[in-house]
Design a protein around this motif. Sequence first.
Motif, PDB file in Angstrom:
ATOM      1  N   ASP A 145     -38.180  21.894   3.659  1.00 37.00           N
ATOM      2  CA  ASP A 145     -39.462  22.703   3.653  1.00 37.00           C
ATOM      3  C   ASP A 145     -40.412  21.708   3.211  1.00 37.00           C
ATOM      4  O   ASP A 145     -41.665  22.450   3.184  1.00 37.00           O
ATOM      5  N   ASP A 146     -40.378  20.410   2.990  1.00 36.11           N
ATOM      6  CA  ASP A 146     -41.579  19.648   2.657  1.00 36.11           C
ATOM      7  C   ASP A 146     -42.173  19.331   3.906  1.00 36.11           C
ATOM      8  O   ASP A 146     -43.289  19.085   3.832  1.00 36.11           O
ATOM      9  N   GLU A 147     -41.585  19.143   4.915  1.00 36.76           N
ATOM     10  CA  GLU A 147     -42.023  18.293   6.028  1.00 36.76           C
ATOM     11  C   GLU A 147     -41.295  18.689   7.378  1.00 36.76           C
ATOM     12  O   GLU A 147     -40.178  19.343   7.267  1.00 36.76           O
ATOM     13  N   VAL A 148     -41.943  18.551   8.659  1.00 38.25           N
ATOM     14  CA  VAL A 148     -41.306  19.053   9.650  1.00 38.25           C
ATOM     15  C   VAL A 148     -40.415  17.757  10.267  1.00 38.25           C
ATOM     16  O   VAL A 148     -39.057  17.729  10.692  1.00 38.25           O
ATOM     17  N   GLU A 149     -40.717  16.549  10.096  1.00 43.73           N
ATOM     18  CA  GLU A 149     -40.161  15.385  10.516  1.00 43.73           C
ATOM     19  C   GLU A 149     -39.387  14.986   9.298  1.00 43.73           C
ATOM     20  O   GLU A 149     -40.102  14.576   8.332  1.00 43.73           O
ATOM     21  N   VAL A 181     -28.271   9.393  12.906  1.00 44.36           N
ATOM     22  CA  VAL A 181     -29.141   8.209  13.151  1.00 44.36           C
ATOM     23  C   VAL A 181     -30.554   8.705  12.633  1.00 44.36           C
ATOM     24  O   VAL A 181     -31.150   7.595  12.210  1.00 44.36           O
ATOM     25  N   ARG A 182     -30.784   9.931  12.469  1.00 48.56           N
ATOM     26  CA  ARG A 182     -31.839  10.308  11.947  1.00 48.56           C
ATOM     27  C   ARG A 182     -32.194   9.831  10.455  1.00 48.56           C
ATOM     28  O   ARG A 182     -33.273   9.637  10.150  1.00 48.56           O
ATOM     29  N   ASP A 183     -31.150   9.836   9.675  1.00 48.14           N
ATOM     30  CA  ASP A 183     -30.964   9.151   8.424  1.00 48.14           C
ATOM     31  C   ASP A 183     -31.308   8.036   8.272  1.00 48.14           C
ATOM     32  O   ASP A 183     -32.151   7.448   7.594  1.00 48.14           O
ATOM     33  N   VAL A 184     -30.674   7.115   9.151  1.00 46.87           N
ATOM     34  CA  VAL A 184     -31.235   5.859   9.309  1.00 46.87           C
ATOM     35  C   VAL A 184     -32.683   5.670   9.620  1.00 46.87           C
ATOM     36  O   VAL A 184     -33.326   4.669   9.034  1.00 46.87           O
ATOM     37  N   GLU A 185     -33.013   6.402  10.550  1.00 45.26           N
ATOM     38  CA  GLU A 185     -34.545   6.093  11.163  1.00 45.26           C
ATOM     39  C   GLU A 185     -35.443   6.657   9.808  1.00 45.26           C
ATOM     40  O   GLU A 185     -36.679   6.071   9.759  1.00 45.26           O
ATOM     41  N   ALA A 186     -35.146   7.496   9.046  1.00 46.21           N
ATOM     42  CA  ALA A 186     -35.960   7.919   8.175  1.00 46.21           C
ATOM     43  C   ALA A 186     -36.046   6.740   6.814  1.00 46.21           C
ATOM     44  O   ALA A 186     -37.173   6.623   6.484  1.00 46.21           O
ATOM     45  N   ALA A 187     -35.095   6.176   6.787  1.00 44.85           N
ATOM     46  CA  ALA A 187     -34.941   4.760   5.870  1.00 44.85           C
ATOM     47  C   ALA A 187     -35.616   3.806   6.403  1.00 44.85           C
ATOM     48  O   ALA A 187     -36.832   3.269   5.600  1.00 44.85           O
ATOM     49  N   LEU A 188     -35.601   3.590   7.725  1.00 45.23           N
ATOM     50  CA  LEU A 188     -36.192   2.458   8.253  1.00 45.23           C
ATOM     51  C   LEU A 188     -37.765   2.791   8.426  1.00 45.23           C
ATOM     52  O   LEU A 188     -38.590   1.537   8.201  1.00 45.23           O
TER      53      LEU A 188
END
Length: 240
Positions: A145-149, A181-188
């Motif tokens: 609920d902080d952000e969409v992405e 993959v989205r967890d990885v992308e969020a970190a990178l």
Amino acid sequence: MGGALLVLWDIDQTLIKTTGVATEAYTEAVLETIGSPWRGDMTFNGLTERAMAVRILRMHDVEPDPALLTLFLANLERSLLARAEAVRARGHALAGARAALEALAAAPQARQSVLTGNIRTVAEMKLQAFELHSWIDFAIGAYGDDEVERNDLIPHAWRRAESRYGHRYGPAHTVILGDTVRDVEAALAHGAAVVAVASGTTAVADLRDAGAQVVIADLADTGGVLAAIEQATAVVSRGR
């Protein structure tokens, strides 16, 4: 494990698994919000609750204007929280989750929270259901609920951690553990370290191809989890 470290956990399919509860909650929220029977799907691994809500409403031929999205998310939150007992009965903590959280809590300069697509209250409910909440500082987490992405969530955790503890965490002192993959992308996206955990539906090869510094099969080996975190943060530190 030396130096200040902010550890941010994904929840679903990283620390816990549940079966069918989310689909039931979305079905109820759709009916309550727009009066339509369910005809969506729940294959959006790694999306925030906001992003999923937008997609689900559009699947039902409704454009999610801000007021409607707010109403839908409120209905969804209520529906999910009402299913706390179903989560407990039909879900479980993944092997090694409790031990990994406890081991990190013993590291003097490590702080643990979550970076999750879940709404905060739902994140708390899910971890409480399996008694995994004691080692998590929810006040410094980042939520659906902080952000969409999802890629925009880390700065919320950094800001909250600095406000709470007076320490400015950066990429070299932050590690995300997640199964998609989205967890990885969020970190990178922010230069942080990432340990991908192949305990969900994403293949090891796909997690590696996404750029994860370290990939582990699961959390069952506590020593292996701690070593993976050290390895991932060392890679980021060397690269700076």
